[in-house]
Design a protein around this motif. Structure first.
Motif, short mmCIF file in Angstrom:
data_model
loop_
_atom_site.label_atom_id
_atom_site.label_comp_id
_atom_site.label_asym_id
_atom_site.label_seq_id
_atom_site.Cartn_x
_atom_site.Cartn_y
_atom_site.Cartn_z
N GLU A 1 -8.03 -10.60 115.99
CA GLU A 1 -6.83 -11.40 116.26
C GLU A 1 -7.14 -12.48 117.30
O GLU A 1 -7.75 -12.21 118.34
CB GLU A 1 -5.71 -10.49 116.75
CG GLU A 1 -4.42 -11.20 117.10
CD GLU A 1 -3.72 -11.77 115.88
OE1 GLU A 1 -2.82 -12.60 116.06
OE2 GLU A 1 -4.07 -11.38 114.74
N THR B 1 -3.30 3.79 114.94
CA THR B 1 -3.64 2.40 115.26
C THR B 1 -3.83 1.55 114.01
O THR B 1 -3.55 0.35 114.03
CB THR B 1 -4.93 2.36 116.12
OG1 THR B 1 -4.71 3.10 117.32
CG2 THR B 1 -5.33 0.93 116.47
N LYS C 1 -1.36 -1.10 112.88
CA LYS C 1 -1.21 -2.22 113.81
C LYS C 1 -2.16 -3.37 113.49
O LYS C 1 -1.93 -4.50 113.92
CB LYS C 1 -1.44 -1.75 115.25
CG LYS C 1 -0.42 -0.73 115.74
CD LYS C 1 -0.70 -0.32 117.17
CE LYS C 1 0.33 0.67 117.67
NZ LYS C 1 0.10 1.06 119.08
N SER D 1 -0.64 -6.50 111.84
CA SER D 1 0.12 -7.44 112.66
C SER D 1 -0.67 -7.97 113.85
O SER D 1 -0.19 -8.84 114.57
CB SER D 1 1.41 -6.77 113.17
OG SER D 1 1.09 -5.63 113.96
N GLY D 2 -1.85 -7.43 114.05
CA GLY D 2 -2.66 -7.85 115.19
C GLY D 2 -2.23 -7.23 116.51
O GLY D 2 -2.71 -7.63 117.57
N THR D 3 -1.35 -6.23 116.48
CA THR D 3 -0.86 -5.62 117.70
C THR D 3 -1.76 -4.49 118.21
O THR D 3 -1.44 -3.87 119.24
CB THR D 3 0.57 -5.08 117.50
OG1 THR D 3 0.60 -4.19 116.39
CG2 THR D 3 1.54 -6.23 117.23
N HIS D 4 -2.86 -4.23 117.52
CA HIS D 4 -3.83 -3.24 118.01
C HIS D 4 -4.47 -3.69 119.32
O HIS D 4 -5.12 -2.89 120.00
CB HIS D 4 -4.91 -3.01 116.96
CG HIS D 4 -5.73 -4.23 116.67
ND1 HIS D 4 -5.19 -5.34 116.05
CD2 HIS D 4 -7.02 -4.55 116.94
CE1 HIS D 4 -6.13 -6.27 115.94
NE2 HIS D 4 -7.24 -5.82 116.48
N THR D 5 -4.30 -4.94 119.67
CA THR D 5 -4.90 -5.47 120.90
C THR D 5 -4.33 -4.79 122.15
O THR D 5 -4.90 -4.93 123.23
CB THR D 5 -4.68 -6.99 121.00
OG1 THR D 5 -3.27 -7.26 120.96
CG2 THR D 5 -5.34 -7.70 119.84
N SER D 6 -3.24 -4.05 122.00
CA SER D 6 -2.62 -3.40 123.15
C SER D 6 -3.18 -2.01 123.43
O SER D 6 -2.88 -1.43 124.48
CB SER D 6 -1.10 -3.31 122.93
OG SER D 6 -0.81 -2.49 121.80
N TYR E 1 -9.36 -1.09 123.03
CA TYR E 1 -9.66 -2.42 122.47
C TYR E 1 -10.38 -3.29 123.51
O TYR E 1 -9.99 -3.34 124.68
CB TYR E 1 -8.36 -3.09 122.04
CG TYR E 1 -8.46 -4.55 121.68
CD1 TYR E 1 -8.79 -4.94 120.38
CD2 TYR E 1 -8.20 -5.54 122.62
CE1 TYR E 1 -8.86 -6.28 120.05
CE2 TYR E 1 -8.27 -6.87 122.29
CZ TYR E 1 -8.60 -7.25 121.01
OH TYR E 1 -8.67 -8.57 120.67
#
Length: 290
Positions: free
Chosen positions: A208, A233, A236, A239-244, A248
């Motif tokens: 992302e 995970t 996610k 949507s690219g929200t795995h960055t949280s 990561y």
């Protein structure tokens, strides 16, 4: 003189969409006054030879009707030449088409992008003599891809879902060694992904934030996590929200070397090469009708 293009098709892509979309796109391109070489290889090697021969003959552009695998093949021919690539998306994932917001279910509209001749110049990633557009998978994701390729059932995305479940039973984090622009790094990780673009696997936004024209690669590391957390995970990634998630890690580099035992990497959904591999960003290496 009329523009002459080569139209290279994988007729089996997308469960036969390649063959159906080819005829629709071919008619539109010829109706617009383009001279079209209609090409279809019996296998990947013949398709590559046909693409190379057409470029050597001086066609104005190479248009592919298929998925990311056929884009990958065309990129090996077009990288650094300045000859535009056109895409009639007809695969399962179509991640490259997503990058350029190309119509993924409308071959007429996709052909119109070729006819319109608006282009965008983007970076490519290179390892040795091979190039890729999307993301290099090196870890759990690559192992899943390897298993899925050995399976004959089920078809489509479900094959990858089943391969994921099968690999989860025995997978353990891998000891990775990386060189990031000369900086050494060691991690026990689930995966390492090297992105020129943002996504792979039909919209999994693993890298992302990656940009196609910044002269940099995006390296994402997902460190060791429990299997239940990995399963939680996974959604996610769309949507690219795995960055949280705490595991990561993200680096932007011009060059990266990735090493881990027993891993065969994949790029653009194709078997790319066994680790270790050194990947560099090659700026402004591909022209695409967008």
């Amino acid at each position: 003189m009329a523009r002459e293009i080569a139209l290279l098709t994988n007729p089996t892509s997308g469960r036969g969409k390649g063959a159906r979309y080819r005829q629709t796109a071919l008619d539109r391109l010829r109706d617009a006054g383009l001279v079209v070489r209609n090409l279809e290889g019996r296998d990947a090697d013949e398709a590559l030879d046909l693409a190379r021969a057409s470029v050597a003959d001086g066609v104005d552009s190479l248009v592919v009707c298929g998925g990311d695998g056929l884009v990958h093949l065309a990129t090996q021919v077009l990288a650094g030449t300045g000859i535009p690539l056109g895409i009639i998306p007809a695969g399962t994932g179509n991640d490259v088409a997503r990058y350029f917001d190309l119509p993924r279910a409308d071959p007429l509209a996709a052909a119109d992008r070729v006819i319109g001749s608006h282009t965008r110049t983007v970076d490519l990633a290179r390892s040795g003599s091979r190039w890729f557009v999307t993301v290099l998978a090196a870890g759990f994701d690559a192992i899943v891809n390897e298993r899925a390729n050995d399976m004959t059932w089920p078809r489509g995305q479900m094959r990858y879902n089943l391969a994921t479940l099968l690999e989860l039973r025995t997978f353990r984090p891998l000891p990775f060694t990386l060189d990031l622009d000369g900086v050494a790094l060691r991690r026990d990780a689930m995966l390492v992904a090297v992105g020129n673009g943002t996504s792979y696997g039909g919209g999994l936004r693993i890298t992302e934030g990656a940009l196609l024209d910044d002269g940099l690669l995006d390296v994402v590391i997902i460190s060791s996590m429990t299997k239940p957390k990995l399963v939680r995970t996974y959604p996610k990634l769309f949507s690219g929200t795995h960055t949280s998630v705490a595991e990561y890690e993200h680096h932007r580099v011009r060059s990266v070397t990735v090493a881990a035992p027993g891993v065969v990497s994949y790029a653009d959904g194709e078997r790319f090469g066994a680790l270790p591999l050194t990947v560099t960003c090659e700026p402004a290496s591909l022209v695409v009708f967008a």
